[in-house]
Design an enzyme around this catalytic site. Sequence first.
Site, PDB file in Angstrom:
ATOM      1  N   HIS A  49       0.955  -0.872  -0.008  1.00 44.69           N
ATOM      2  CA  HIS A  49       0.063   0.473   0.518  1.00 44.69           C
ATOM      3  C   HIS A  49       1.093   1.873   0.149  1.00 44.69           C
ATOM      4  CE1 HIS A  49      -2.794   2.950   1.155  1.00 44.69           C
ATOM      5  NE2 HIS A  49      -3.910   2.524   1.423  1.00 44.69           N
ATOM      6  N   HIS A  89     -12.049   4.999   2.505  1.00 45.76           N
ATOM      7  CA  HIS A  89     -12.862   6.195   2.540  1.00 45.76           C
ATOM      8  C   HIS A  89     -13.912   6.635   2.007  1.00 45.76           C
ATOM      9  CE1 HIS A  89      -8.362   6.185   4.839  1.00 45.76           C
ATOM     10  NE2 HIS A  89      -8.557   5.321   4.567  1.00 45.76           N
ATOM     11  N   CYS A 140      -3.515   2.645  -4.661  1.00 41.43           N
ATOM     12  CA  CYS A 140      -5.232   3.093  -3.810  1.00 41.43           C
ATOM     13  C   CYS A 140      -5.008   4.804  -4.496  1.00 41.43           C
ATOM     14  CB  CYS A 140      -4.508   3.660  -1.861  1.00 41.43           C
ATOM     15  SG  CYS A 140      -5.413   4.276  -1.439  1.00 41.43           S
TER      16      CYS A 140
END
Length: 357
Positions: free
Chosen positions: A207, A320, A245
């Site tokens: 990540h 998120h 991401c």
Amino acid sequence: MKNMGFRWYGSQDDAITLENIRQIPGTTQVVGALFDVPVGEVWTEQKIKALKDEVEAAGLKLEVIESVNIHDDIKIGLPTRDKYIENYKQTIRNLARYGIKVICYNFMPVFDWLRTDLHYQLEDGSNVMSFEEKLVERDPEEIIKDVQENSNGYVLPGWEPERLAEIKQLFKSYEGIDEATLTANLKYFLDEIIPVCEECDVKMAMHPDDPPRPLFGLPRIYKNLQDMRAIEALNQSKYNGFTICTGSLGENPENDVPAIIREFVKKDKAPFIHVRNIKHTGNGNFHESAHLSTEGSLDIYEIMKALYETGFDGYVRPDHGRNIWGEDGRPGYGLYDRALGITYLNGLWEAIEKENK
């Protein structure tokens, strides 16, 4: 998208149920983990089987784990790292026995991610997590206290209280660790575990740093395209891959996220994608937003198009979301806005697919 997932913290520590997740159209995967196993310890077959059985009983699949966290001794390069690497290898073997295909992990020192406000108010009345550069100038202990007091009673990933209780000692342990040393320690780790991944058919998906910049004098080694190429060169196995991401990389406006996707998906080096949007507010500051392109600074249509045009067939999840409709759960990880995010991403995917047939 056939492998759309939803991150879940388990029935003991998540207000969201598997039944809730199953009712989100187009969602087939749960992205799970064992949060009660101390970092560095082996994940036992018994615990993995129990999690897998629980997810499958709800009509969902468990094929991605986020995260099997890396012990600090491995990142620092202490002599004790070999013990923790052996534990990691056994965890990979145990996960593989229960059908896990991808492990998301990170190699960030001390903090897995950092925000300076967990409840930043948007004009529509919702709230999100935000980052303001000048607020990072505070003592790290103050920031930890703020995060823990404003997390609505939840332990946030990467912010384990027992680990951060020793924050001064932890920072001292990282003294002298620069980007070159951290990169060398990552190579040591990868060279040890990748043969086990190849044997077990489990892909590692690193990540990005979040945010993608050095903080508190600590090094960061996955910030941009150049860093990704350097990490890829550390171990050329296809099992040494990335979690892309979009929000973490997109926090730096200079990162061309669709271009990064095109390069690494084409090479089969990006088995896991987090799609979220963020809004730049100047001077390196940003706040998170709804997933729609119009709500943030990233073009989510172009991101989904890049995935489609490179033949992406891995795992994806919304990231998120906002707290909306009175929900006040784990910051960034409520049900409603992430469900809206999935619906939006699946809608874009269907439109792109039909345009190209």
